[in-house]
Design an enzyme around this catalytic site. Structure first.
Site, PDB file in Angstrom:
ATOM      1  N   LYS A 122      56.794 -18.970 -31.884  1.00 41.07           N
ATOM      2  CA  LYS A 122      57.492 -18.741 -30.616  1.00 41.07           C
ATOM      3  C   LYS A 122      56.658 -17.846 -29.692  1.00 41.07           C
ATOM      4  O   LYS A 122      56.573 -18.094 -28.491  1.00 41.07           O
ATOM      5  CB  LYS A 122      58.870 -18.128 -30.862  1.00 41.07           C
ATOM      6  CG  LYS A 122      59.872 -19.157 -31.389  1.00 41.07           C
ATOM      7  CD  LYS A 122      61.210 -18.529 -31.709  1.00 41.07           C
ATOM      8  CE  LYS A 122      62.180 -19.552 -32.264  1.00 41.07           C
ATOM      9  NZ  LYS A 122      63.400 -18.938 -32.800  1.00 41.07           N
ATOM     10  N   LYS A 201      57.204 -36.239 -31.981  1.00 39.40           N
ATOM     11  CA  LYS A 201      58.555 -35.838 -32.364  1.00 39.40           C
ATOM     12  C   LYS A 201      59.387 -35.590 -31.096  1.00 39.40           C
ATOM     13  O   LYS A 201      58.908 -34.939 -30.177  1.00 39.40           O
ATOM     14  CB  LYS A 201      58.472 -34.553 -33.187  1.00 39.40           C
ATOM     15  CG  LYS A 201      59.813 -33.939 -33.514  1.00 39.40           C
ATOM     16  CD  LYS A 201      59.647 -32.561 -34.134  1.00 39.40           C
ATOM     17  CE  LYS A 201      60.947 -31.926 -34.473  1.00 39.40           C
ATOM     18  NZ  LYS A 201      61.573 -30.980 -33.686  1.00 39.40           N
ATOM     19  N   LYS A 204      62.961 -31.021 -26.964  1.00 39.92           N
ATOM     20  CA  LYS A 204      63.125 -30.472 -25.611  1.00 39.92           C
ATOM     21  C   LYS A 204      61.800 -29.965 -25.072  1.00 39.92           C
ATOM     22  O   LYS A 204      61.484 -30.118 -23.918  1.00 39.92           O
ATOM     23  CB  LYS A 204      64.070 -29.262 -25.644  1.00 39.92           C
ATOM     24  CG  LYS A 204      65.500 -29.580 -25.798  1.00 39.92           C
ATOM     25  CD  LYS A 204      66.335 -28.315 -25.626  1.00 39.92           C
ATOM     26  CE  LYS A 204      66.161 -27.302 -26.729  1.00 39.92           C
ATOM     27  NZ  LYS A 204      66.770 -27.619 -28.007  1.00 39.92           N
TER      28      LYS A 204
HETATM   29  P1  ADP Z   1      64.187 -29.125 -30.066  1.00 41.13           P
HETATM   30  O1  ADP Z   1      62.941 -29.494 -30.855  1.00 41.13           O
HETATM   31  O2  ADP Z   1      64.552 -30.183 -29.090  1.00 41.13           O
HETATM   32  O3  ADP Z   1      64.110 -27.735 -29.450  1.00 41.13           O
HETATM   33  P2  ADP Z   1      65.937 -27.855 -31.947  1.00 41.13           P
HETATM   34  O4  ADP Z   1      64.800 -27.139 -32.591  1.00 41.13           O
HETATM   35  O5  ADP Z   1      66.919 -27.100 -31.122  1.00 41.13           O
HETATM   36  O6  ADP Z   1      65.359 -29.090 -31.107  1.00 41.13           O
HETATM   37  O7  ADP Z   1      66.704 -28.714 -33.058  1.00 41.13           O
HETATM   38  C1  ADP Z   1      67.940 -28.448 -33.627  1.00 41.13           C
HETATM   39  C2  ADP Z   1      67.998 -29.268 -34.902  1.00 41.13           C
HETATM   40  O8  ADP Z   1      67.910 -30.687 -34.571  1.00 41.13           O
HETATM   41  C3  ADP Z   1      66.782 -28.976 -35.802  1.00 41.13           C
HETATM   42  O9  ADP Z   1      67.074 -28.041 -36.793  1.00 41.13           O
HETATM   43  C4  ADP Z   1      66.435 -30.312 -36.406  1.00 41.13           C
HETATM   44  O10 ADP Z   1      67.058 -30.440 -37.682  1.00 41.13           O
HETATM   45  C5  ADP Z   1      67.041 -31.353 -35.489  1.00 41.13           C
HETATM   46  N1  ADP Z   1      66.002 -32.092 -34.748  1.00 41.13           N
HETATM   47  C6  ADP Z   1      65.450 -31.747 -33.557  1.00 41.13           C
HETATM   48  N2  ADP Z   1      64.559 -32.675 -33.139  1.00 41.13           N
HETATM   49  C7  ADP Z   1      64.546 -33.635 -34.098  1.00 41.13           C
HETATM   50  C8  ADP Z   1      63.828 -34.871 -34.239  1.00 41.13           C
HETATM   51  N3  ADP Z   1      62.972 -35.323 -33.313  1.00 41.13           N
HETATM   52  N4  ADP Z   1      64.050 -35.602 -35.348  1.00 41.13           N
HETATM   53  C9  ADP Z   1      64.936 -35.186 -36.293  1.00 41.13           C
HETATM   54  N5  ADP Z   1      65.636 -34.045 -36.208  1.00 41.13           N
HETATM   55  C10 ADP Z   1      65.461 -33.275 -35.128  1.00 41.13           C
END
Ligand code: ADP
Ligand code: TRP
Length: 334
Positions: A122, A201, A204
């Protein structure tokens, strides 16, 4: 170390924490929301909370946080969260989280936190290296240990945080005697990583998402913009390397996904049409949820009611744990 035996499903307590940090996308849904909601009914008690105190480490705009907190509750309710069957609350409505977090911080070795990969990542991304960001895993340990939770289903990215929670619980129990339930992580290794519109992947942070809710036109545009190779309509296509197929597959049964894969391989299905099929699958799956979300927005005060009732239930459990903890460390009791 061999894991401690888990209680039978009817006595299992499962907890999921969700950061209110932006609009949900298909990756969040298939990777987190859907599998988490599946535990409701399969466990004795399911607890969901919105980790708004954690979100403060990254969200510095009150209006944005206020909206994100409410949006995530609407999202979960629309996706099928049933407040009659499980508890949901805002972390900041149960002050025991911060109290336990402080007590745990006094047994947490600096070295443990210094090894946290997510902190380093981070900070590398440009997030301010605040004390709160550094001690994030201690608050997360408090979230879990407060509820005598047996199982915490999380994505792979949270594995180290869960290990830290276990370490902190064991350390506390060693110093003060058996007090805290050491939870078992449930890492969803099997959930495929949902690709984004650019093939990386979906996240956001990469700006490659297909949102769950929101304007249908925006969603259609995102789907029509998924990057593919440049094979023409007649050419045979490889479903295994195609993001359109990989996303579409998530909506289909194994049988239907084989049928679709054969259509890709046979040739004659252009990417434009393949994307239209994916958009139809999206609407089929989320149509009713989208409608439910719209209805919920109009039910004024409903979210607040659900969250207030949830916080009251959570607080009852949290207070009991805190009584135990305070007695053990010498802050009253006996
Ligand atoms: P982002 O990567 O969009 O910031 P987060 O880290 O807030 O997403 O994700 C919250 C949860 O959603 C994670 O703990 C993960 O398990 C799931 N997740 C996020 N992106 C994916 C993805 N592309 N494929 C599968 N699971 C995902
Ligand atoms: N750190 C988790 C995430 O970013 C959110 C979270 C906070 C959490 N406290 C938790 C998850 C407790 C599970 C249990 O996704």
């Amino acid at each position: 170390m061999s894991p401690s035996p888990l209680p039978p499903p009817q006595q299992l307590r499962v907890l999921s924490g969700i950061q209110p940090s932006g609009q949900l996308h298909l990756g969040n849904y298939f990777g987190s929301i859907k599998p988490n909601l599946e535990y409701v009914g399969k466990s004795g008690q399911s607890i969901f909370f919105v980790a708004d105190l954690h979100a403060l480490t990254t969200v510095k705009d009150a209006e944005i946080l206020r909206k994100a907190r409410q949006d995530i509750v609407l999202d979960y309710l629309a996706c099928g969260f049933d407040p009659e069957k499980a508890i949901m609350f805002y972390q900041s409505d149960v002050p025991e989280h911060t109290e336990l977090s402080w007590i745990l911080s006094t047994v947490t070795p600096m070295g443990l936190l210094e090894r946290a990969v997510s902190y380093k990542e981070k900070v590398e991304k440009g997030i301010a290296a605040s004390v709160g960001l550094f001690t994030y895993p201690v608050l997360m340990a408090a979230d879990i240990l407060l509820y005598d939770v047996n199982l915490v289903p999380v994505g792979r990215d949270q594995k180290q945080h869960l290990e830290m929670t276990r370490d902190i619980a064991i350390k506390f129990n060693n110093e003060f005697g058996e007090t805290l339930v050491v939870p078992e992580p449930m890492i969803r290794e099997d959930t495929a990583v949902v690709p984004g519109t650019d093939g990386q992947k979906m996240s956001k942070s990469y700006g490659n998402t297909i949102p769950l809710f929101g304007d249908e036109k925006v969603i259609k545009k995102a789907i029509m913009g998924i990057v593919t190779d440049s094979k023409d309509v007649a050419a045979s296509k490889d479903p295994e390397t195609c993001s359109v197929f990989k996303i579409h597959k998530l909506f289909l049964s194994e049988q239907d996904s084989k049928v679709l894969a054969d259509r890709y391989r046979a040739g004659g299905l252009g990417y434009g049409d393949a994307k239209k099929l994916l958009f139809e699958a999206y609407l089929d799956h989320f149509g009713a949820m989208r409608k439910k979300r719209e209805d919920l927005i109009r039910k004024s005060g409903f979210v607040e009611e659900v969250m207030k009732a949830g916080a009251a239930k959570a607080k009852k459990i949290a207070e009991k744990t805190m009584e135990r903890v305070r007695t053990k460390v010498g802050l009253g009791g006996m």
